[in-house]
Design an enzyme around this catalytic site. Structure first.
Site, mmCIF file in Angstrom:
data_model
loop_
_atom_site.group_PDB
_atom_site.id
_atom_site.type_symbol
_atom_site.label_atom_id
_atom_site.label_comp_id
_atom_site.label_asym_id
_atom_site.label_seq_id
_atom_site.Cartn_x
_atom_site.Cartn_y
_atom_site.Cartn_z
ATOM 1 N N GLU A 84 4.778 1.232 -3.501
ATOM 2 C CA GLU A 84 3.340 1.030 -3.719
ATOM 3 C C GLU A 84 2.824 1.888 -4.870
ATOM 4 O O GLU A 84 2.126 1.413 -5.771
ATOM 5 C CB GLU A 84 2.558 1.365 -2.454
ATOM 6 C CG GLU A 84 1.048 1.283 -2.691
ATOM 7 C CD GLU A 84 0.214 1.459 -1.442
ATOM 8 O OE1 GLU A 84 0.765 1.764 -0.371
ATOM 9 O OE2 GLU A 84 -0.998 1.225 -1.542
ATOM 10 N N ASP A 104 6.414 1.671 1.353
ATOM 11 C CA ASP A 104 5.029 2.116 1.403
ATOM 12 C C ASP A 104 5.069 3.524 1.977
ATOM 13 O O ASP A 104 5.312 3.688 3.173
ATOM 14 C CB ASP A 104 4.180 1.186 2.285
ATOM 15 C CG ASP A 104 2.702 1.524 2.192
ATOM 16 O OD1 ASP A 104 1.877 0.688 2.593
ATOM 17 O OD2 ASP A 104 2.364 2.655 1.724
ATOM 18 N N ILE A 106 2.803 5.782 2.697
ATOM 19 C CA ILE A 106 1.852 5.925 3.798
ATOM 20 C C ILE A 106 1.053 4.630 3.913
ATOM 21 O O ILE A 106 0.167 4.374 3.079
ATOM 22 C CB ILE A 106 0.876 7.102 3.597
ATOM 23 C CG1 ILE A 106 1.597 8.438 3.391
ATOM 24 C CG2 ILE A 106 -0.067 7.210 4.819
ATOM 25 C CD1 ILE A 106 0.663 9.627 3.139
ATOM 26 N N ASP A 107 1.394 3.803 4.879
ATOM 27 C CA ASP A 107 0.556 2.618 5.125
ATOM 28 C C ASP A 107 -0.583 3.094 6.024
ATOM 29 O O ASP A 107 -0.348 3.618 7.108
ATOM 30 C CB ASP A 107 1.366 1.516 5.793
ATOM 31 C CG ASP A 107 0.579 0.218 5.824
ATOM 32 O OD1 ASP A 107 -0.094 -0.093 4.819
ATOM 33 O OD2 ASP A 107 0.598 -0.477 6.856
ATOM 34 N N THR A 109 -3.374 4.750 4.198
ATOM 35 C CA THR A 109 -3.737 5.967 3.468
ATOM 36 C C THR A 109 -5.166 6.407 3.768
ATOM 37 O O THR A 109 -5.441 7.604 3.921
ATOM 38 C CB THR A 109 -3.561 5.763 1.952
ATOM 39 O OG1 THR A 109 -2.178 5.562 1.658
ATOM 40 C CG2 THR A 109 -4.061 6.961 1.176
ATOM 41 N N ASP A 236 3.588 -3.383 2.385
ATOM 42 C CA ASP A 236 2.866 -3.242 3.657
ATOM 43 C C ASP A 236 3.573 -3.963 4.795
ATOM 44 O O ASP A 236 3.536 -3.525 5.940
ATOM 45 C CB ASP A 236 1.448 -3.827 3.527
ATOM 46 C CG ASP A 236 0.547 -3.040 2.574
ATOM 47 O OD1 ASP A 236 -0.153 -3.677 1.766
ATOM 48 O OD2 ASP A 236 0.571 -1.803 2.650
HETATM 49 C C1 LIP Z 1 -3.414 -0.724 3.637
HETATM 50 C C2 LIP Z 1 -3.004 -2.001 4.340
HETATM 51 C C3 LIP Z 1 -4.161 -2.631 5.093
HETATM 52 C C4 LIP Z 1 -5.288 -2.904 4.136
HETATM 53 C C5 LIP Z 1 -5.731 -1.619 3.465
HETATM 54 C C6 LIP Z 1 -4.582 -0.938 2.729
HETATM 55 P P1 LIP Z 1 -2.242 1.214 2.249
HETATM 56 O O1 LIP Z 1 -2.303 -0.259 2.911
HETATM 57 O O2 LIP Z 1 -1.966 -1.711 5.253
HETATM 58 O O3 LIP Z 1 -3.748 -3.837 5.689
HETATM 59 O O4 LIP Z 1 -6.372 -3.467 4.838
HETATM 60 O O5 LIP Z 1 -6.739 -1.922 2.524
HETATM 61 O O6 LIP Z 1 -4.186 -1.743 1.658
HETATM 62 O O7 LIP Z 1 -2.951 1.062 0.935
HETATM 63 O O8 LIP Z 1 -2.914 2.174 3.141
HETATM 64 O O9 LIP Z 1 -0.773 1.482 2.053
#
Ligand code: LIP
Length: 292
Positions: A84, A104, A106-107, A109, A236
């Site tokens: 990412e 990713d 940290i999914d 964030t 993601d």
């Molecule tokens: C997140 C996604 C989530 C989305 C957020 C963000 P990140 O990923 O997992 O579905 O709604 O806007 O994109 O950016 O925290 O890795």
């Protein structure tokens, strides 16, 4: 949990599956990453913005992605890598047939920034454009998901099976996300979709965890019945969509067509029946692909 994971690997090792070393490598570095995320979780963070208003990144995201890339590149120098934060810094997100690690760091964030526990490090290995191995590790929730195509998906060593899928949306608990954009058309259309679903299908409830990967892990864990979103990227959902599939669920694009790892729209559910019921209600939101 360590004992359950060890017992799982003992049983998987008996299959002599050639993908197991990949799973072990991914799990080892994911556990290191999880320790770093947990250590930084309650500390002050240096937060910066990316494209969209609420698309945040911290020094921990970047540190963790580099840690994972360095570790896996050393083990598998011929493999390709998509992350990412690397893509955010200009690297290509194009997917070839070459074994490709998709990360990713940290999914969730935004959750990490706000000390909300719904955060996970996601590592997927894609071969010939199909996810074969995945790890989703949520350090604050103490949940470690591992998955190998055709060998099953597991949470803390316990096999995941979707049992007794609900027969209709009127009996379903669903999830979606507002996402990072504050574009008026996107917000209004997402809000319209949420209201249309509530009014037309009387769903039992709708949740937003803030993490695509954890929403899908909840489907594989029988904790929600359907998740949909416009906007997630390959990093993601590459690993977590395999968790859903191995548990007996289905993932498609938001128009019901076959899921594309480069397409940035998803519906994941305990059954195709729920997806088919939802699609006619949705107002689609044009979303650029990751390979456009
Ligand atoms: C997140 C996604 C989530 C989305 C957020 C963000 P990140 O990923 O997992 O579905 O709604 O806007 O994109 O950016 O925290 O890795």
């Amino acid at each position: 949990m360590e004992q359950e994971l060890n017992e799982l690997f003992e049983s998987l090792t008996k299959t002599n599956d050639e993908r197991l070393p990949y799973l072990k490598s991914a799990l080892e570095i994911a556990q290191c990453a999880g320790n770093i995320i947990e250590d930084a979780f309650y500390k002050l963070k240096n937060v910066t913005g990316k494209g969209d208003v609420a698309d945040l990144v911290t020094e921990t995201d970047k540190l963790v992605e580099k840690l994972i890339f360095d570790y896996l590149k050393d083990l598998y120098p011929s493999h390709s890598f998509i992350g990412e934060e690397s893509v955010s810094d200009g690297a290509s997100a194009r997917l070839s047939d070459n074994p490709t690690w998709v990360v990713d760091p940290i999914d969730g964030t935004t959750n990490f920034v706000h000390m909300n526990p719904n955060v996970a490090v996601c590592i997927g290995l894609i071969i010939n454009k199909r996810t074969e191995v995945g790890v989703v590790l949520a350090p604050i929730l103490k949940e470690t998901y591992v998955v190998v195509r055709s060998l099953g998906g597991y949470c803390n060593g316990k096999r995941l099976h979707i049992k007794n899928p609900v027969p209709s949306l009127s009996q379903a608990l669903i999830a979606s996300e507002w996402g990072a954009s504050r574009d008026q058309y996107q917000i209004e259309t997402k809000g319209k979709n949420f209201m249309d679903i509530m009014l037309k299908h009387n769903v039992h409830g709708m949740r937003c965890t803030g993490s695509a990967a954890l929403n899908m892990a909840l489907i594989a864990s029988n904790a929600i019945d359907l998740y949909f979103e416009w906007g997630p990227h390959i990093w993601d959902f590459a690993a977590s969509s395999l968790l859903v599939e191995e548990a007996g669920g289905v993932t498609t694009c938001t128009d019901g067509s076959e899921m594309g790892l480069m397409g940035r729209t998803v519906i994941s559910a305990s059954s195709k029946k729920l997806i088919d019921e939802l699609v006619p209600t949705l107002t689609q939101i044009p979303t650029p692909r990751d390979d456009e």
